[in-house]
Motif scaffolding. Structure first.
Motif, PDB file in Angstrom:
ATOM      1  N   ASP A 107      31.474 -20.485  16.636  1.00 26.72           N
ATOM      2  CA  ASP A 107      31.503 -19.050  16.391  1.00 26.72           C
ATOM      3  C   ASP A 107      30.487 -18.362  17.300  1.00 26.72           C
ATOM      4  O   ASP A 107      29.755 -19.021  18.054  1.00 26.72           O
ATOM      5  N   GLU A 108      30.446 -17.046  17.237  1.00 27.40           N
ATOM      6  CA  GLU A 108      29.602 -16.287  18.170  1.00 27.40           C
ATOM      7  C   GLU A 108      28.132 -16.659  18.027  1.00 27.40           C
ATOM      8  O   GLU A 108      27.416 -16.818  19.025  1.00 27.40           O
ATOM      9  N   ARG A 109      27.677 -16.813  16.799  1.00 30.54           N
ATOM     10  CA  ARG A 109      26.269 -17.174  16.571  1.00 30.54           C
ATOM     11  C   ARG A 109      25.976 -18.558  17.130  1.00 30.54           C
ATOM     12  O   ARG A 109      24.927 -18.775  17.763  1.00 30.54           O
ATOM     13  N   GLU A 110      26.885 -19.496  16.928  1.00 31.13           N
ATOM     14  CA  GLU A 110      26.677 -20.859  17.429  1.00 31.13           C
ATOM     15  C   GLU A 110      26.669 -20.888  18.953  1.00 31.13           C
ATOM     16  O   GLU A 110      25.862 -21.604  19.563  1.00 31.13           O
ATOM     17  N   ARG A 111      27.568 -20.131  19.584  1.00 29.47           N
ATOM     18  CA  ARG A 111      27.569 -20.104  21.047  1.00 29.47           C
ATOM     19  C   ARG A 111      26.239 -19.587  21.583  1.00 29.47           C
ATOM     20  O   ARG A 111      25.709 -20.096  22.570  1.00 29.47           O
ATOM     21  N   ALA A 112      25.696 -18.567  20.926  1.00 30.57           N
ATOM     22  CA  ALA A 112      24.427 -17.990  21.384  1.00 30.57           C
ATOM     23  C   ALA A 112      23.269 -18.975  21.238  1.00 30.57           C
ATOM     24  O   ALA A 112      22.377 -19.032  22.099  1.00 30.57           O
ATOM     25  N   SER A 113      23.285 -19.774  20.177  1.00 34.42           N
ATOM     26  CA  SER A 113      22.149 -20.677  19.929  1.00 34.42           C
ATOM     27  C   SER A 113      22.314 -22.051  20.583  1.00 34.42           C
ATOM     28  O   SER A 113      21.321 -22.690  20.937  1.00 34.42           O
ATOM     29  N   LEU A 114      23.561 -22.499  20.766  1.00 39.98           N
ATOM     30  CA  LEU A 114      23.781 -23.861  21.265  1.00 39.98           C
ATOM     31  C   LEU A 114      24.084 -23.935  22.753  1.00 39.98           C
ATOM     32  O   LEU A 114      24.088 -25.021  23.332  1.00 39.98           O
ATOM     33  N   LEU A 115      24.345 -22.793  23.389  1.00 42.38           N
ATOM     34  CA  LEU A 115      24.616 -22.765  24.829  1.00 42.38           C
ATOM     35  C   LEU A 115      23.609 -21.836  25.490  1.00 42.38           C
ATOM     36  O   LEU A 115      23.865 -20.653  25.707  1.00 42.38           O
ATOM     37  N   ARG A 116      22.447 -22.387  25.810  1.00 40.51           N
ATOM     38  CA  ARG A 116      21.377 -21.583  26.392  1.00 40.51           C
ATOM     39  C   ARG A 116      21.054 -22.054  27.809  1.00 40.51           C
ATOM     40  O   ARG A 116      21.232 -23.229  28.149  1.00 40.51           O
ATOM     41  N   GLU A 117      20.571 -21.129  28.596  1.00 33.14           N
ATOM     42  CA  GLU A 117      20.204 -21.463  29.979  1.00 33.14           C
ATOM     43  C   GLU A 117      19.178 -22.596  30.014  1.00 33.14           C
ATOM     44  O   GLU A 117      18.308 -22.691  29.144  1.00 33.14           O
ATOM     45  N   HIS A 118      19.354 -23.449  31.021  1.00 32.14           N
ATOM     46  CA  HIS A 118      18.454 -24.579  31.294  1.00 32.14           C
ATOM     47  C   HIS A 118      18.616 -25.746  30.320  1.00 32.14           C
ATOM     48  O   HIS A 118      17.865 -26.722  30.407  1.00 32.14           O
ATOM     49  N   MET A 119      19.569 -25.645  29.387  1.00 30.79           N
ATOM     50  CA  MET A 119      19.906 -26.846  28.629  1.00 30.79           C
ATOM     51  C   MET A 119      20.489 -27.871  29.596  1.00 30.79           C
ATOM     52  O   MET A 119      20.982 -27.535  30.679  1.00 30.79           O
ATOM     53  N   ARG A 120      20.463 -29.138  29.182  1.00 29.33           N
ATOM     54  CA  ARG A 120      20.937 -30.224  30.051  1.00 29.33           C
ATOM     55  C   ARG A 120      22.162 -30.886  29.433  1.00 29.33           C
ATOM     56  O   ARG A 120      22.220 -31.089  28.220  1.00 29.33           O
ATOM     57  N   ALA A 121      23.111 -31.211  30.299  1.00 29.58           N
ATOM     58  CA  ALA A 121      24.380 -31.762  29.815  1.00 29.58           C
ATOM     59  C   ALA A 121      24.864 -32.860  30.747  1.00 29.58           C
ATOM     60  O   ALA A 121      24.457 -32.956  31.913  1.00 29.58           O
ATOM     61  N   ALA A 122      25.763 -33.694  30.217  1.00 31.18           N
ATOM     62  CA  ALA A 122      26.485 -34.678  31.020  1.00 31.18           C
ATOM     63  C   ALA A 122      27.976 -34.406  30.874  1.00 31.18           C
ATOM     64  O   ALA A 122      28.446 -34.097  29.784  1.00 31.18           O
TER      65      ALA A 122
END
Length: 349
Positions: A197-212
């Motif tokens: 949801d919108e709140r989750e996207r804002a909190s879980l997809l933030r700049e400088h997070m690291r992913a594979a």
């Protein structure tokens, strides 16, 4: 007829019918599914649809693009006057905040798009005149869905804004970006829109997070993650598109996505590798169990037969082998084909 109406991908009607039937039985509701192959929708008949729809939250349904409470099925409509019987069938219903006139997303349903549009233009003022529809769209009130199955056959249904898809036909309209390395980018874009949801996207997809990104080539999912500001380790023996690398946010590691593991814990892992679904489920569980990532989105490619059974088996296997409390959501997205997309994130404490 009392029951639920679900929209689905053409050809997956048996899977949605089986899901409705199994989940209703688990919730203690008797009923039966009615559908036809390639119709793009399923009707589930039961005695108390209002209670059943509360027992089967839309977010928990995998093969349903949309879940609605059926109000009436109108057959043998007079094509010179479809509106009068619709108004009669809706008498006594609470006022609606919006009208959507739709058609199944199927080979037989798509030619009805023009009829659905023109019917909506005529039905909307008639509903407002009868006091059945608000003068202006009100997203807080239930939606009225009129699904045109044939020129003389319509389904009237009610959508709860808090427990249904907000998009017509349950399909978010996404455009292929000119810079996207592949059409698979649309799958991840839709997954982030539908599964979070919108709140989750804002909190879980933030700049400088690291992913594979496992099995990254040619870079569609990697590209989507970089657009959200994440730094990505793209794992694939194949090449990535040059402009994906030019972002400066991607490290391309030529390795096997099934054996590679990160040197330190990551925020995200995504995976769209073509492999047996049980093998993918087991590998994804390893990532969560070992703490190599906090959140994951991955696809499970389904077999041609017993797809509902395989879906249940793979999700159960994943949950068991992850060995930690997780929130798991799965959907067959519009941009998916013979697959489902799964989100796994730590369960709230």
């Amino acid at each position: 007829m009392d029951g639920l109406l679900g929209y689905c991908r053409q050809g997956f009607e048996p899977e949605l019918a089986a899901e409705f039937t199994d989940r209703a039985a688990q919730a203690g509701f008797a009923g039966y599914a009615r559908t036809q192959r390639d119709s793009g929708h399923v009707l589930f008949a039961c005695e108390n649809a209002e209670a059943l729809t509360k027992a089967l939250p839309f977010r928990d349904l995998i093969f349903a693009r949309q879940k609605l409470r059926l109000l009436a099925e109108l057959k043998d409509l007079d094509t010179s006057d479809r509106i009068t019987p619709m108004l009669e069938a809706l008498r006594g219903q609470p006022r609606f905040g919006e009208l959507l006139t739709e058609h199944p997303d199927s080979d037989s349903g798509k030619p009805l798009a023009g009829l659905a549009r023109s019917l909506g233009n005529a039905l909307r003022p008639a509903l407002r005149k009868a006091g059945m529809l608000t003068a202006q769209d009100n997203p807080r009130l239930p939606r009225l869905h009129v699904c045109i199955v044939a020129g003389n056959h319509a389904l009237l249904a009610c959508g709860d804004p808090a427990d249904s898809s907000p998009w017509p036909l349950g399909i978010p309209r996404l455009r292929m970006h000119a810079d996207a390395p592949s059409r698979s980018a649309l799958k991840l874009e839709e997954a982030l829109l539908v599964l979070l949801d919108e709140r989750e996207r804002a909190s879980l997809l933030r700049e400088h997070m690291r992913a594979a990104d496992l099995g990254a080539a040619p870079g569609g999912w990697t590209w989507v993650l970089t657009r959200h500001g994440l730094r990505v380790q793209a794992i694939d023996n194949g090449p990535l598109r040059e402009h994906v690398m030019d972002t400066g946010m991607v490290e391309h590691l030529r390795a096997d996505g099934f054996t590679w593991q990160p040197k330190q814990a990551l925020d995200w892992m995504v995976c769209d590798m073509v492999e047996q679904p049980r093998r993918v489920a087991e590998r994804m569980a390893t990532w969560l169990r070992e703490g190599w990532c906090r959140h994951a989105i991955f696809n499970l490619k389904l077999p041609m037969k017993k797809r509902w059974q395989e879906t249940q088996l793979c999700l159960d296997l994943f949950a068991q082998q992850a060995q930690r409390p997780l929130t798991i959501r799965a959907k067959q997205l519009y941009h998916d084909r013979e697959e489902i997309t799964v989100l796994a994130t730590p369960a709230p404490r």
